[in-house]
Design a protein around this motif. Structure first.
Motif, mmCIF file in Angstrom:
data_model
loop_
_atom_site.group_PDB
_atom_site.id
_atom_site.type_symbol
_atom_site.label_atom_id
_atom_site.label_comp_id
_atom_site.label_asym_id
_atom_site.label_seq_id
_atom_site.Cartn_x
_atom_site.Cartn_y
_atom_site.Cartn_z
ATOM 1 N N UNK A 79 20.191 8.512 15.607
ATOM 2 C CA UNK A 79 19.259 8.151 14.560
ATOM 3 C C UNK A 79 18.333 7.032 14.997
ATOM 4 N N UNK A 80 17.396 6.705 14.123
ATOM 5 C CA UNK A 80 16.456 5.630 14.417
ATOM 6 C C UNK A 80 15.274 5.662 13.490
ATOM 7 N N UNK A 81 14.271 4.863 13.848
ATOM 8 C CA UNK A 81 13.032 4.796 13.079
ATOM 9 C C UNK A 81 12.002 5.704 13.751
ATOM 10 N N UNK A 82 11.399 6.581 12.973
ATOM 11 C CA UNK A 82 10.414 7.516 13.509
ATOM 12 C C UNK A 82 9.273 7.660 12.514
ATOM 13 N N UNK A 83 8.086 7.904 13.029
ATOM 14 C CA UNK A 83 6.930 8.085 12.159
ATOM 15 C C UNK A 83 6.937 9.483 11.536
ATOM 16 N N UNK A 116 10.050 13.541 15.693
ATOM 17 C CA UNK A 116 11.277 14.293 15.911
ATOM 18 C C UNK A 116 12.420 13.379 16.329
ATOM 19 N N UNK A 117 13.619 13.823 16.035
ATOM 20 C CA UNK A 117 14.842 13.162 16.485
ATOM 21 C C UNK A 117 15.891 14.226 16.745
ATOM 22 N N UNK A 118 16.815 13.909 17.653
ATOM 23 C CA UNK A 118 17.958 14.793 17.896
ATOM 24 C C UNK A 118 19.231 13.994 17.653
ATOM 25 N N UNK A 146 12.344 23.288 9.855
ATOM 26 C CA UNK A 146 12.082 22.000 10.522
ATOM 27 C C UNK A 146 13.297 21.500 11.304
ATOM 28 N N UNK A 147 14.488 21.806 10.825
ATOM 29 C CA UNK A 147 15.728 21.340 11.453
ATOM 30 C C UNK A 147 16.446 22.523 12.104
ATOM 31 N N UNK A 153 18.675 19.023 15.637
ATOM 32 C CA UNK A 153 17.314 18.762 16.068
ATOM 33 C C UNK A 153 16.419 18.726 14.848
ATOM 34 N N UNK A 154 15.740 17.610 14.647
ATOM 35 C CA UNK A 154 14.905 17.423 13.471
ATOM 36 C C UNK A 154 13.461 17.256 13.922
#
Length: 116
Positions: free
Chosen positions: A8-12, A16-18, A66-67, A81-82
């Motif tokens: 996880x984390x901060x994303x605009x 995307x994040x995995x 999306x996911x 995967x997002x």
């Protein structure tokens, strides 16, 4: 039994994040696995599910298209995967299986924050 979520984390918005979920103490290959999320002030909701063999998946309408949920049974790990992330995807994300949920156990989750 242990489930350790990460990635996880901060994303605009639009990013995307995995996410990864490493399981120990049991072999995930025998179980359907799912990702859940809980936003502040809201109940935990089911996001995605994958069968034990990985041959079928289901998604909440809010994330469909999306996911993508996947699994590597050899690594005892499940992924999410997002893509095209939206601010409303902000939540703590958890993985679990029906067997582990029945015991009441949840991992610590991983925080996903979508913000500009």
């Amino acid at each position: 039994v242990q489930l350790v979520e990460s990635g996880g984390g901060l994303v605009q918005p639009g990013g995307s994040l995995r996410l990864s979920c490493a399981a120990s103490g049991f072999t995930i290959s025998s179980y359907r696995m799912s990702w859940y999320r809980q936003a502040p002030g809201k109940e935990r909701e089911l996001v995605a599910t994958i069968t034990s063999a990985g041959d079928s998946t289901n998604y909440a309408d809010s994330v469909k298209g999306r996911f993508t949920i996947s699994r590597d049974n050899a690594k005892n790990t499940v992924y999410l995967q997002m893509s095209s992330l939206k601010p409303e995807d902000t939540a703590v994300y958890y993985c679990n299986s029906p067997m582990v949920r029945a015991s009441g156990y949840w991992g610590q989750g991983t925080q996903v924050t979508v913000s500009s």
